[in-house]
Design a protein around this motif. Sequence first.
Motif, PDB file in Angstrom:
ATOM      1  N   ARG A  17      48.255  35.019  39.405  1.00  0.00           N
ATOM      2  CA  ARG A  17      46.918  34.422  39.249  1.00  0.00           C
ATOM      3  C   ARG A  17      45.867  35.266  39.951  1.00  0.00           C
ATOM      4  O   ARG A  17      44.772  35.490  39.419  1.00  0.00           O
ATOM      5  N   LEU A  18      46.192  35.746  41.147  1.00  0.00           N
ATOM      6  CA  LEU A  18      45.251  36.605  41.870  1.00  0.00           C
ATOM      7  C   LEU A  18      45.012  37.914  41.127  1.00  0.00           C
ATOM      8  O   LEU A  18      43.885  38.398  41.052  1.00  0.00           O
ATOM      9  N   ARG A  19      46.066  38.481  40.574  1.00  0.00           N
ATOM     10  CA  ARG A  19      45.913  39.712  39.785  1.00  0.00           C
ATOM     11  C   ARG A  19      44.994  39.485  38.598  1.00  0.00           C
ATOM     12  O   ARG A  19      44.138  40.324  38.296  1.00  0.00           O
ATOM     13  N   ASP A  20      45.180  38.361  37.905  1.00  0.00           N
ATOM     14  CA  ASP A  20      44.328  38.051  36.743  1.00  0.00           C
ATOM     15  C   ASP A  20      42.865  37.898  37.160  1.00  0.00           C
ATOM     16  O   ASP A  20      41.965  38.452  36.518  1.00  0.00           O
ATOM     17  N   ARG A  21      42.630  37.151  38.213  1.00  0.00           N
ATOM     18  CA  ARG A  21      41.251  36.941  38.672  1.00  0.00           C
ATOM     19  C   ARG A  21      40.618  38.240  39.136  1.00  0.00           C
ATOM     20  O   ARG A  21      39.445  38.511  38.857  1.00  0.00           O
ATOM     21  N   ALA A  22      41.378  39.043  39.861  1.00  0.00           N
ATOM     22  CA  ALA A  22      40.860  40.327  40.337  1.00  0.00           C
ATOM     23  C   ALA A  22      40.557  41.253  39.169  1.00  0.00           C
ATOM     24  O   ALA A  22      39.512  41.912  39.140  1.00  0.00           O
ATOM     25  N   ALA A  23      41.444  41.293  38.190  1.00  0.00           N
ATOM     26  CA  ALA A  23      41.248  42.165  37.030  1.00  0.00           C
ATOM     27  C   ALA A  23      40.003  41.777  36.247  1.00  0.00           C
ATOM     28  O   ALA A  23      39.268  42.654  35.774  1.00  0.00           O
ATOM     29  N   LYS A  24      39.732  40.487  36.127  1.00  0.00           N
ATOM     30  CA  LYS A  24      38.530  40.030  35.419  1.00  0.00           C
ATOM     31  C   LYS A  24      37.261  40.524  36.097  1.00  0.00           C
ATOM     32  O   LYS A  24      36.222  40.666  35.461  1.00  0.00           O
ATOM     33  N   ARG A  25      37.349  40.794  37.385  1.00  0.00           N
ATOM     34  CA  ARG A  25      36.187  41.279  38.142  1.00  0.00           C
ATOM     35  C   ARG A  25      36.248  42.783  38.381  1.00  0.00           C
ATOM     36  O   ARG A  25      35.408  43.337  39.085  1.00  0.00           O
ATOM     37  N   GLY A  26      37.274  43.428  37.820  1.00  0.00           N
ATOM     38  CA  GLY A  26      37.418  44.865  37.989  1.00  0.00           C
ATOM     39  C   GLY A  26      37.745  45.265  39.417  1.00  0.00           C
ATOM     40  O   GLY A  26      37.302  46.303  39.898  1.00  0.00           O
ATOM     41  N   MET A  27      38.511  44.412  40.099  1.00  0.00           N
ATOM     42  CA  MET A  27      38.828  44.631  41.510  1.00  0.00           C
ATOM     43  C   MET A  27      40.331  44.728  41.693  1.00  0.00           C
ATOM     44  O   MET A  27      41.093  44.246  40.864  1.00  0.00           O
ATOM     45  N   SER A  28      40.733  45.293  42.825  1.00  0.00           N
ATOM     46  CA  SER A  28      42.137  45.233  43.218  1.00  0.00           C
ATOM     47  C   SER A  28      42.398  43.859  43.809  1.00  0.00           C
ATOM     48  O   SER A  28      41.471  43.148  44.224  1.00  0.00           O
ATOM     49  N   VAL A  29      43.658  43.473  43.872  1.00  0.00           N
ATOM     50  CA  VAL A  29      44.020  42.194  44.480  1.00  0.00           C
ATOM     51  C   VAL A  29      43.582  42.188  45.938  1.00  0.00           C
ATOM     52  O   VAL A  29      43.041  41.192  46.428  1.00  0.00           O
ATOM     53  N   GLN A  30      43.774  43.302  46.618  1.00  0.00           N
ATOM     54  CA  GLN A  30      43.379  43.391  48.024  1.00  0.00           C
ATOM     55  C   GLN A  30      41.886  43.138  48.187  1.00  0.00           C
ATOM     56  O   GLN A  30      41.469  42.335  49.016  1.00  0.00           O
TER      57      GLN A  30
END
Length: 60
Positions: A17-30
Amino acid sequence: MGTSVLSLRMDKELLERLRDRAAKRGMSVQDYVVQMLVRDDFDARFQTAVEETERFYGVT
């Protein structure tokens, strides 16, 4: 300002879920997790400041 390392253990579903949310914002999970922690910290400090101001001025 220095940096430190924080290691987290989380289940696979949360990480996805964190990966999906981060990807939608063009960010790394970190970066996404750090941004969420900073936002939460700001919200908590802001709420404390509001409460202290209300106590100072006697607002209930």
